[in-house]
Design a protein around this motif. Structure first.
Motif, mmCIF file in Angstrom:
data_model
loop_
_atom_site.group_PDB
_atom_site.id
_atom_site.type_symbol
_atom_site.label_atom_id
_atom_site.label_comp_id
_atom_site.label_asym_id
_atom_site.label_seq_id
_atom_site.Cartn_x
_atom_site.Cartn_y
_atom_site.Cartn_z
ATOM 1 N N LYS A 1 0.826 -1.210 0.000
ATOM 2 C CA LYS A 1 0.000 0.000 0.000
ATOM 3 C C LYS A 1 0.858 1.258 0.000
ATOM 4 C CE LYS A 1 -3.508 0.294 2.759
ATOM 5 N NZ LYS A 1 -4.307 0.204 4.015
ATOM 6 N N ARG A 2 2.061 1.178 0.594
ATOM 7 C CA ARG A 2 2.939 2.343 0.665
ATOM 8 C C ARG A 2 3.685 2.594 -0.649
ATOM 9 N NH1 ARG A 2 4.786 -0.270 5.608
ATOM 10 N NH2 ARG A 2 3.647 0.547 7.405
ATOM 11 N N GLN A 3 3.727 1.607 -1.522
ATOM 12 C CA GLN A 3 4.505 1.748 -2.755
ATOM 13 C C GLN A 3 3.864 2.749 -3.721
ATOM 14 O OE1 GLN A 3 4.831 -2.387 -4.058
ATOM 15 N NE2 GLN A 3 7.036 -2.241 -3.739
ATOM 16 N N ARG A 4 4.705 3.587 -4.270
ATOM 17 C CA ARG A 4 4.267 4.507 -5.318
ATOM 18 C C ARG A 4 4.262 3.764 -6.650
ATOM 19 N NH1 ARG A 4 8.246 9.496 -3.528
ATOM 20 N NH2 ARG A 4 7.465 9.677 -1.367
ATOM 21 N N PRO A 5 3.526 4.270 -7.625
ATOM 22 C CA PRO A 5 3.470 3.588 -8.928
ATOM 23 C C PRO A 5 4.834 3.302 -9.526
ATOM 24 C CG PRO A 5 1.783 5.264 -8.823
ATOM 25 C CD PRO A 5 2.607 5.418 -7.573
ATOM 26 N N SER A 6 5.793 4.225 -9.354
ATOM 27 C CA SER A 6 7.118 4.035 -9.951
ATOM 28 C C SER A 6 7.932 2.967 -9.223
ATOM 29 C CB SER A 6 7.892 5.362 -9.935
ATOM 30 O OG SER A 6 8.054 5.815 -8.589
ATOM 31 N N GLN A 7 7.500 2.571 -8.039
ATOM 32 C CA GLN A 7 8.248 1.597 -7.242
ATOM 33 C C GLN A 7 7.713 0.175 -7.400
ATOM 34 O OE1 GLN A 7 7.469 3.515 -3.495
ATOM 35 N NE2 GLN A 7 9.553 4.346 -3.391
ATOM 36 N N ASN B 1 16.684 -11.281 -4.364
ATOM 37 C CA ASN B 1 16.926 -11.963 -5.629
ATOM 38 C C ASN B 1 17.457 -10.925 -6.612
ATOM 39 O OD1 ASN B 1 17.006 -13.691 -7.774
ATOM 40 N ND2 ASN B 1 14.810 -13.571 -8.200
ATOM 41 N N GLY B 2 18.680 -10.500 -6.397
ATOM 42 C CA GLY B 2 19.257 -9.469 -7.241
ATOM 43 C C GLY B 2 18.903 -8.090 -6.743
ATOM 44 N N LYS B 3 17.611 -7.810 -6.623
ATOM 45 C CA LYS B 3 17.162 -6.494 -6.187
ATOM 46 C C LYS B 3 15.873 -6.652 -5.398
ATOM 47 C CE LYS B 3 15.733 -1.968 -7.925
ATOM 48 N NZ LYS B 3 15.439 -1.161 -9.126
ATOM 49 N N PRO B 4 15.816 -6.155 -4.168
ATOM 50 C CA PRO B 4 14.603 -6.322 -3.361
ATOM 51 C C PRO B 4 13.490 -5.423 -3.846
ATOM 52 C CG PRO B 4 16.171 -4.928 -2.220
ATOM 53 C CD PRO B 4 16.858 -5.407 -3.466
ATOM 54 N N PRO B 5 12.243 -5.784 -3.549
ATOM 55 C CA PRO B 5 11.136 -4.889 -3.897
ATOM 56 C C PRO B 5 11.296 -3.565 -3.174
ATOM 57 C CG PRO B 5 10.345 -7.058 -3.281
ATOM 58 C CD PRO B 5 11.788 -7.011 -2.930
ATOM 59 N N GLU B 6 11.152 -2.490 -3.892
ATOM 60 C CA GLU B 6 11.335 -1.176 -3.290
ATOM 61 C C GLU B 6 10.035 -0.752 -2.622
ATOM 62 O OE1 GLU B 6 12.680 1.388 -6.346
ATOM 63 O OE2 GLU B 6 14.607 0.391 -6.595
ATOM 64 N N TYR B 7 9.887 -1.161 -1.364
ATOM 65 C CA TYR B 7 8.666 -0.837 -0.635
ATOM 66 C C TYR B 7 8.638 0.631 -0.213
ATOM 67 C CZ TYR B 7 7.683 -5.821 -0.329
ATOM 68 O OH TYR B 7 7.405 -7.131 -0.616
ATOM 69 N N TYR B 8 9.800 1.230 -0.044
ATOM 70 C CA TYR B 8 9.864 2.603 0.430
ATOM 71 C C TYR B 8 10.567 3.471 -0.616
ATOM 72 C CZ TYR B 8 8.801 0.337 4.828
ATOM 73 O OH TYR B 8 8.222 -0.418 5.802
ATOM 74 N N ALA B 9 10.226 4.707 -0.595
ATOM 75 C CA ALA B 9 10.821 5.639 -1.549
ATOM 76 C C ALA B 9 12.291 5.844 -1.227
ATOM 77 C CB ALA B 9 10.084 6.981 -1.497
ATOM 78 N N PRO B 10 13.160 5.900 -2.236
ATOM 79 C CA PRO B 10 14.586 6.112 -1.969
ATOM 80 C C PRO B 10 14.847 7.503 -1.429
ATOM 81 C CG PRO B 10 14.135 6.235 -4.330
ATOM 82 C CD PRO B 10 12.870 5.793 -3.685
ATOM 83 N N GLY B 11 15.872 7.572 -0.568
ATOM 84 C CA GLY B 11 16.295 8.861 -0.026
ATOM 85 C C GLY B 11 15.253 9.500 0.820
#
Length: 215
Positions: free
Chosen positions: A162-168, A205-215
């Protein structure tokens, strides 16, 4: 006066006492045991639950259940039952095996009277049933805990999504087909690469799901 086996007559003080005072030599234990049978079962059940292995009767169980008059007799019962396999020793648990109770039971526990032997047999059959009930409840508790853990994981996953933005967002995460779900539920694709461990302790697995916005 009483007649002996050889035919001669003799005096028996016990017979005279029973005639004069009928209840003097009577064993009142059956009445007391009947009155306390429910309480004794509760006490024995509580004692077993507090034991390291609740399924196995120990040296004090027979005393707590009221079958033995003291702890010394209870220990003798325990050793005799263990010796003759009624309390199993092969599995290391010492659980009751009533199939080993046979015609020689009276001689195997000759140190206690017949009434106590009957009470002991009743207790052994009763506790064997209680053991089966306990094992069933333990298995149900384990399954319920596993389901609860899965529900907690699923709830936390939904909150993260639910916290993920469309770009994430990732398609496999949105469809719950990422390796994180497969690893948790014990599945996994044969072609999927193994999960790696990141420096933060999160399986990746290489790259985790980006649940939170970077930075």
């Amino acid at each position: 006066m009483s007649r002996k086996r050889k035919g001669s007559k003799g005096f028996s003080f016990t017979r005279l006492a029973n005639i004069m005072v009928p209840n003097f030599f009577a064993d009142t234990a059956p009445t007391i045991t009947s009155a306390l049978v429910g309480l004794r079962k509760d006490m024995c059940y509580a004692h077993q639950l507090s034991s390291p292995n609740p399924f196995a009767l120990d040296e004090r169980s027979f005393y707590v259940a009221g079958v033995a008059d003291n702890e010394a007799v209870s220990r003798k019962m325990y050793k005799a039952l263990k010796k003759h396999g009624i309390l199993r020793a092969d599995d290391g648990n010492g659980e009751v095996d009533t199939r080993k109770i046979g015609q020689s039971f009276i001689h195997q526990l000759a140190s206690i009277n017949v009434m106590r032997q009957r009470e002991l047999i009743n207790m052994l059959f009763w506790w064997e049933e209680e053991t089966q009930r306990l094992k069933k409840l333990v298995a149900e508790e384990r399954r319920a805990k596993e389901k609860l853990d899965q529900l907690k994981f699923a709830r936390e996953r939904i909150r993260m999504k639910k916290r993920q933005r469309p770009s994430q967002r990732r398609a496999d995460v949105e469809a719950d087909k990422d390796n994180l779900m497969e690893a948790f539920y014990g599945g996994g694709s044969r072609n999927a690469p193994p999960l790696a461990q990141t420096s933060s302790g999160v399986q990746d697995n290489g790259k985790p799901p980006e649940y939170y916005a970077p930075g």
